[in-house]
Write a protein that holds these residues in place. Sequence first.
Motif, short mmCIF file in Angstrom:
data_model
loop_
_atom_site.label_atom_id
_atom_site.label_comp_id
_atom_site.label_asym_id
_atom_site.label_seq_id
_atom_site.Cartn_x
_atom_site.Cartn_y
_atom_site.Cartn_z
N GLN A 1 0.84 -1.20 0.00
CA GLN A 1 0.00 0.00 0.00
C GLN A 1 0.88 1.26 0.00
OE1 GLN A 1 -3.35 0.08 0.14
NE2 GLN A 1 -4.00 1.91 1.23
N TYR A 2 1.95 1.20 0.81
CA TYR A 2 2.81 2.38 0.93
C TYR A 2 4.27 2.02 0.71
CZ TYR A 2 -1.40 4.08 3.18
OH TYR A 2 -2.71 4.41 3.43
N GLU B 1 -0.76 8.18 9.79
CA GLU B 1 -1.83 7.29 10.25
C GLU B 1 -2.54 6.75 9.04
OE1 GLU B 1 -4.83 8.84 13.03
OE2 GLU B 1 -3.31 10.34 13.56
N THR B 2 -3.10 5.56 9.19
CA THR B 2 -3.91 5.04 8.08
C THR B 2 -5.01 4.14 8.62
OG1 THR B 2 -3.88 3.84 5.99
CG2 THR B 2 -2.45 3.00 7.72
N ASP B 3 -6.11 4.07 7.88
CA ASP B 3 -7.14 3.08 8.21
C ASP B 3 -7.10 1.97 7.16
OD1 ASP B 3 -8.13 4.25 5.96
OD2 ASP B 3 -9.92 5.09 6.90
N GLY B 4 -6.05 1.98 6.36
CA GLY B 4 -5.93 0.98 5.31
C GLY B 4 -6.33 1.56 3.97
N GLU B 5 -7.07 2.63 3.98
CA GLU B 5 -7.52 3.24 2.73
C GLU B 5 -7.00 4.68 2.62
OE1 GLU B 5 -8.57 3.49 -0.78
OE2 GLU B 5 -8.62 1.55 0.26
N THR B 6 -7.27 5.46 3.69
CA THR B 6 -6.86 6.86 3.68
C THR B 6 -5.61 7.03 4.53
OG1 THR B 6 -9.19 7.46 3.56
CG2 THR B 6 -7.65 9.22 4.14
N LEU B 7 -4.62 7.70 3.95
CA LEU B 7 -3.41 8.02 4.71
C LEU B 7 -3.53 9.45 5.21
CD1 LEU B 7 -0.40 7.10 5.38
CD2 LEU B 7 0.23 8.52 3.42
N GLU C 1 -5.79 9.10 -0.70
CA GLU C 1 -6.50 7.82 -0.82
C GLU C 1 -5.61 6.83 -1.56
OE1 GLU C 1 -9.53 7.33 0.51
OE2 GLU C 1 -9.45 9.42 1.21
N GLY C 2 -5.66 5.60 -1.12
CA GLY C 2 -4.99 4.53 -1.87
C GLY C 2 -3.48 4.49 -1.65
N GLU C 3 -2.79 3.93 -2.65
CA GLU C 3 -1.35 3.73 -2.53
C GLU C 3 -0.61 5.06 -2.63
OE1 GLU C 3 -3.04 1.98 -5.05
OE2 GLU C 3 -3.35 0.17 -3.86
N ALA C 4 0.56 5.10 -2.02
CA ALA C 4 1.34 6.33 -2.06
C ALA C 4 2.81 6.07 -1.75
CB ALA C 4 0.79 7.36 -1.06
#
Lengths: 263, 317
Positions: free
Chosen positions: B89-90, B122-128, B146-149
Amino acid sequence: MKILVTVKEVATVEDEFEIEGTEIASQYLGADLNEWDDYAVEEAVQLQEAGLADEVVTVTIGPEECEQTIRQALAKGADRAVRVWDDALEGVDLLDVNAKTEILSAVVEAEDPDLVLTGVQAGDDSFGATGVSLAEEIGAQWGAVVNSLEHDLEDGVASVRRELEGGVEELTEIDLPAVLTIQTGINEPRYASLRGIRQAQRKELDVQALADIGIDESAIEAQLELTEMYEPESESDATIWEGSADETASELGDLLREKGVTQ
Amino acid sequence: MTDVLAVTDHRRGELRDVSYEIITAGRELADETGGDLHLAVISGTVDEFAEKLDREGVDAIHTVDYGEEFNHDVYTQTITQLYDELAPQYVLAPNSVNGLDYAPAVANELDLPIVTDTIGLETDGETLIATREMYGGKVETTNELEGEAVVTIRSAEWPQAEGTGDAAIEAFDAEIDEDAIGSTVTGFEEVGGGDVDISEADVLVSVGRGIEEEDNIPIIEELAEALDATVSSSRPIVDNGWLPKNRQVGQSGKVVTPDVYIAIGISGAVQHVAGMKGSDTIVAINTDPNAPIMDIADYAIHDDLFDVVPALTEEFQ
């Protein structure tokens, strides 16, 4: 050889200020040529003076109000300027790296320079990423945080020093065309002369909208959204000495004597 | 699941501290949704590095034994290939001079957004949610993605990971396209040598942008002489050529730990503070009571240096 220099007008903030929403209230904001870009412009102009560059062109993303800052760069010796602005950019509070890369790469494509100089970072949002991102986008080579550039550019290679942490410099050879991100201290930026300032008024400043450079509005949609701005909580637990300069100096003097600093 | 790929940093045979910090930052992000933390160790003595980096919380370490020193093309190619393989994801990278020499290229190549110089994540798995500073530290901002970054982290903001881990250490078979390598490192040089070593001084009288002009530097030198102290400075003074490079305190200059550090007209940018926060006693003289230097000062005078400094010099003459 043609050199393109990215020039940004940055927002400066007074010591005391207030935040409104996700912005600093406008009455506390000033504007200036980004410090790092000032060094980049100087480096380009010096390359031109050394007979290596035929033309130095600046490119800026910004509204009409920043033309005064662009004229500063022209007054220091850049030959002409391109400014990109569009209604679509008006309401964006944070232009992210991807959007800047899109816009600047379109201008680079049109101008086709041999060397692009950017500042290491902007003094306001400090992403420090646009130059390298731009290089990747246009398929050029790059070097980040350059604090020395040999002015011979022999055989299409730039010999640079990259300023690493801890007083160490990396010596690197970079093939041209390339994008170099310029660190402060690489040179001594000049003050514009009166003659330079007069000439700058007559230099070409070409304004382009997104459509003019072939960019669709959707390409600059921000992926990064600024959601909050606040003053960091002060962690200061300093003892503050107050009073006249003589009084505070005397307090500090007592401390220094106590620490055995001096006789 | 939030898998994280964190890239480590080394130079001239040594892992840099941020490599251990990035494990902590990466573990925290991965933990929020139970993902895995992968490390990339690229170039140099990778097996030795991997062993050192196998600390608590690391799930896998991917080594790429290619070349001795950092090369941004090798890093960019390797990381994009690892990304394709692992689909994290990151991608985390240090916000170091070298991190900024490849992370933006990786982001652009992968068509991912990038957020740099973060100090909180911080992340909820979707929003960083990334915290970072603007205007030289005058404000902090939160930024959502949102998403990968691709994310770079500021050094010394996360603690170093401790303990011993149980990571799977594997050589990653990266395909390096040598024709695409357009830069060559030919050497390194230590700068800032010379007659004075500010890191040895007991007392530093350190001057910053507040001094305004080169012609004003003598009032600092006079104070240093009266105190039998050594003159040092923040970056802009050296950039302007008003003092030599060997006087510069900070990330790109010297790290100093004197008994007393007197910061005069220095706002205290993070790069400067990194070089002097270990001083025993810090005194700040600055007109701006909100300057970041106040956060680490033990004593402060919120007044004009042009009044206070001569008065202090006079005390000791």
